[in-house]
Design a protein around this motif. Sequence first.
Motif, PDB file in Angstrom:
ATOM      1  N   SER A 133     -34.111 -55.287 -16.152  1.00 53.27           N
ATOM      2  CA  SER A 133     -35.344 -55.901 -16.641  1.00 53.27           C
ATOM      3  C   SER A 133     -35.085 -57.269 -17.268  1.00 53.27           C
ATOM      4  O   SER A 133     -35.986 -58.100 -17.314  1.00 53.27           O
ATOM      5  N   ASP A 134     -33.864 -57.513 -17.745  1.00 50.89           N
ATOM      6  CA  ASP A 134     -33.537 -58.832 -18.288  1.00 50.89           C
ATOM      7  C   ASP A 134     -33.561 -59.889 -17.189  1.00 50.89           C
ATOM      8  O   ASP A 134     -33.840 -61.055 -17.447  1.00 50.89           O
ATOM      9  N   GLU A 135     -33.254 -59.482 -15.965  1.00 52.57           N
ATOM     10  CA  GLU A 135     -33.235 -60.418 -14.848  1.00 52.57           C
ATOM     11  C   GLU A 135     -34.579 -60.495 -14.124  1.00 52.57           C
ATOM     12  O   GLU A 135     -34.946 -61.541 -13.600  1.00 52.57           O
ATOM     13  N   THR A 136     -35.310 -59.371 -14.081  1.00 54.23           N
ATOM     14  CA  THR A 136     -36.579 -59.375 -13.352  1.00 54.23           C
ATOM     15  C   THR A 136     -37.688 -60.049 -14.140  1.00 54.23           C
ATOM     16  O   THR A 136     -38.601 -60.599 -13.547  1.00 54.23           O
ATOM     17  N   GLY A 137     -37.634 -59.987 -15.463  1.00 47.30           N
ATOM     18  CA  GLY A 137     -38.675 -60.602 -16.283  1.00 47.30           C
ATOM     19  C   GLY A 137     -39.461 -59.555 -17.044  1.00 47.30           C
ATOM     20  O   GLY A 137     -38.895 -58.625 -17.596  1.00 47.30           O
ATOM     21  N   LEU A 176     -31.076 -39.587  -7.363  1.00 41.81           N
ATOM     22  CA  LEU A 176     -31.498 -40.756  -6.602  1.00 41.81           C
ATOM     23  C   LEU A 176     -32.020 -41.854  -7.518  1.00 41.81           C
ATOM     24  O   LEU A 176     -31.953 -43.030  -7.194  1.00 41.81           O
ATOM     25  N   PHE A 177     -32.576 -41.472  -8.661  1.00 44.93           N
ATOM     26  CA  PHE A 177     -33.274 -42.406  -9.536  1.00 44.93           C
ATOM     27  C   PHE A 177     -32.838 -42.164 -10.974  1.00 44.93           C
ATOM     28  O   PHE A 177     -32.953 -41.055 -11.480  1.00 44.93           O
ATOM     29  N   VAL A 178     -32.298 -43.201 -11.613  1.00 43.92           N
ATOM     30  CA  VAL A 178     -31.830 -43.096 -12.995  1.00 43.92           C
ATOM     31  C   VAL A 178     -32.538 -44.157 -13.817  1.00 43.92           C
ATOM     32  O   VAL A 178     -32.531 -45.343 -13.455  1.00 43.92           O
ATOM     33  N   VAL A 179     -33.157 -43.735 -14.908  1.00 50.91           N
ATOM     34  CA  VAL A 179     -33.780 -44.656 -15.848  1.00 50.91           C
ATOM     35  C   VAL A 179     -32.999 -44.564 -17.145  1.00 50.91           C
ATOM     36  O   VAL A 179     -32.911 -43.495 -17.748  1.00 50.91           O
ATOM     37  N   LEU A 180     -32.421 -45.687 -17.567  1.00 49.63           N
ATOM     38  CA  LEU A 180     -31.668 -45.702 -18.806  1.00 49.63           C
ATOM     39  C   LEU A 180     -32.611 -45.951 -19.974  1.00 49.63           C
ATOM     40  O   LEU A 180     -33.576 -46.694 -19.851  1.00 49.63           O
ATOM     41  N   ALA A 181     -32.313 -45.327 -21.096  1.00 47.87           N
ATOM     42  CA  ALA A 181     -33.118 -45.493 -22.300  1.00 47.87           C
ATOM     43  C   ALA A 181     -32.191 -45.612 -23.495  1.00 47.87           C
ATOM     44  O   ALA A 181     -31.172 -44.937 -23.557  1.00 47.87           O
ATOM     45  N   GLY A 182     -32.541 -46.461 -24.421  1.00 44.74           N
ATOM     46  CA  GLY A 182     -31.735 -46.593 -25.626  1.00 44.74           C
ATOM     47  C   GLY A 182     -32.000 -47.889 -26.343  1.00 44.74           C
ATOM     48  O   GLY A 182     -32.661 -48.791 -25.823  1.00 44.74           O
ATOM     49  N   LEU A 183     -31.479 -47.964 -27.542  1.00 43.80           N
ATOM     50  CA  LEU A 183     -31.650 -49.147 -28.361  1.00 43.80           C
ATOM     51  C   LEU A 183     -30.874 -50.328 -27.784  1.00 43.80           C
ATOM     52  O   LEU A 183     -29.882 -50.138 -27.083  1.00 43.80           O
ATOM     53  N   SER A 191     -44.313 -43.957 -17.379  1.00 46.12           N
ATOM     54  CA  SER A 191     -44.975 -44.844 -16.416  1.00 46.12           C
ATOM     55  C   SER A 191     -44.025 -45.229 -15.283  1.00 46.12           C
ATOM     56  O   SER A 191     -44.446 -45.324 -14.130  1.00 46.12           O
ATOM     57  N   LEU A 192     -42.744 -45.429 -15.586  1.00 47.31           N
ATOM     58  CA  LEU A 192     -41.776 -45.728 -14.520  1.00 47.31           C
ATOM     59  C   LEU A 192     -41.608 -44.542 -13.579  1.00 47.31           C
ATOM     60  O   LEU A 192     -41.540 -44.713 -12.367  1.00 47.31           O
ATOM     61  N   LEU A 193     -41.547 -43.351 -14.151  1.00 47.58           N
ATOM     62  CA  LEU A 193     -41.417 -42.152 -13.310  1.00 47.58           C
ATOM     63  C   LEU A 193     -42.657 -41.946 -12.454  1.00 47.58           C
ATOM     64  O   LEU A 193     -42.549 -41.620 -11.264  1.00 47.58           O
ATOM     65  N   SER A 250     -28.986 -46.462  -1.586  1.00 51.22           N
ATOM     66  CA  SER A 250     -29.617 -45.150  -1.443  1.00 51.22           C
ATOM     67  C   SER A 250     -29.881 -44.486  -2.798  1.00 51.22           C
ATOM     68  O   SER A 250     -30.413 -43.385  -2.845  1.00 51.22           O
ATOM     69  N   ARG A 251     -29.499 -45.156  -3.883  1.00 47.59           N
ATOM     70  CA  ARG A 251     -29.756 -44.659  -5.244  1.00 47.59           C
ATOM     71  C   ARG A 251     -30.176 -45.834  -6.111  1.00 47.59           C
ATOM     72  O   ARG A 251     -29.725 -46.952  -5.909  1.00 47.59           O
ATOM     73  N   LEU A 252     -31.037 -45.564  -7.094  1.00 46.56           N
ATOM     74  CA  LEU A 252     -31.624 -46.622  -7.907  1.00 46.56           C
ATOM     75  C   LEU A 252     -31.357 -46.370  -9.384  1.00 46.56           C
ATOM     76  O   LEU A 252     -31.536 -45.251  -9.866  1.00 46.56           O
ATOM     77  N   ILE A 253     -30.940 -47.415 -10.101  1.00 41.41           N
ATOM     78  CA  ILE A 253     -30.754 -47.322 -11.548  1.00 41.41           C
ATOM     79  C   ILE A 253     -31.558 -48.448 -12.191  1.00 41.41           C
ATOM     80  O   ILE A 253     -31.494 -49.598 -11.757  1.00 41.41           O
ATOM     81  N   VAL A 254     -32.365 -48.085 -13.194  1.00 45.83           N
ATOM     82  CA  VAL A 254     -33.214 -49.052 -13.890  1.00 45.83           C
ATOM     83  C   VAL A 254     -32.663 -49.261 -15.291  1.00 45.83           C
ATOM     84  O   VAL A 254     -32.576 -48.325 -16.085  1.00 45.83           O
ATOM     85  N   ASP A 255     -32.301 -50.509 -15.576  1.00 47.15           N
ATOM     86  CA  ASP A 255     -31.755 -50.892 -16.872  1.00 47.15           C
ATOM     87  C   ASP A 255     -32.860 -51.576 -17.668  1.00 47.15           C
ATOM     88  O   ASP A 255     -33.216 -52.718 -17.407  1.00 47.15           O
ATOM     89  N   LYS A 256     -33.416 -50.840 -18.604  1.00 41.53           N
ATOM     90  CA  LYS A 256     -34.503 -51.329 -19.447  1.00 41.53           C
ATOM     91  C   LYS A 256     -34.454 -50.504 -20.716  1.00 41.53           C
ATOM     92  O   LYS A 256     -34.023 -49.359 -20.684  1.00 41.53           O
ATOM     93  N   CYS A 257     -34.881 -51.034 -21.841  1.00 39.46           N
ATOM     94  CA  CYS A 257     -34.799 -50.271 -23.094  1.00 39.46           C
ATOM     95  C   CYS A 257     -35.512 -48.920 -23.002  1.00 39.46           C
ATOM     96  O   CYS A 257     -34.956 -47.907 -23.368  1.00 39.46           O
ATOM     97  N   ASN A 258     -36.750 -48.921 -22.516  1.00 39.22           N
ATOM     98  CA  ASN A 258     -37.497 -47.667 -22.330  1.00 39.22           C
ATOM     99  C   ASN A 258     -37.463 -46.780 -23.558  1.00 39.22           C
ATOM    100  O   ASN A 258     -37.299 -45.571 -23.462  1.00 39.22           O
ATOM    101  N   VAL A 259     -37.619 -47.390 -24.731  1.00 41.88           N
ATOM    102  CA  VAL A 259     -37.510 -46.630 -25.972  1.00 41.88           C
ATOM    103  C   VAL A 259     -38.669 -45.661 -26.122  1.00 41.88           C
ATOM    104  O   VAL A 259     -38.498 -44.531 -26.560  1.00 41.88           O
TER     105      VAL A 259
END
Length: 154
Positions: free
Chosen positions: A93-97, A62-69, A141-143, A125-134
């Motif tokens: 996150s580039d669009e949200t600020g 349901l919830f995907v957080v992307l992480a990477g350089l 904190s997102l989780l 019904s599913r969420l994907i978060v695009d942010k570096c999250n290195v």
Amino acid sequence: DLRLDWEKGVACLLKARSKRREAAQVDGDGGRRMEEAVTSASVAATPASSKPLRRLGAHVPLFVVLAGLPGAGKSTFAKALAHSREEWLLIDSDETGGRRETEAAVCAGCKSVTAAAKRGGGEHSRLIVDKCNVRTAERASLLALALPLLPQKP
């Protein structure tokens, strides 16, 4: 050691570019369809200290957080996934600020996912978060923010 992290990042980027070239040769149009990518995904080599990864199979989170350089392909993957089916809601996150705006968008997105679950699925019904999250702390904190807001398994 910063040098070691840099070398790992470069190796990851080179591997991603190699996979993209292979995918272009398979499809002939420079990209793979998302469903094929998900169902045919193979397990990459993992560090000896980690548990072996398994295929997603029928389970789609349901919830995907992307992480990477930066430049690793997170945004490309997130956009392809979001366009593959209407059920995916993308938070970029580039669009949200900044951090606070992204966290507010994640909260709103989680509420949308919960509302969709009550309707029986469908759009958003599913969420994907695009942010570096290195950093691990950023992902944690997102989780911590999202998990209480998402629908729980019965």
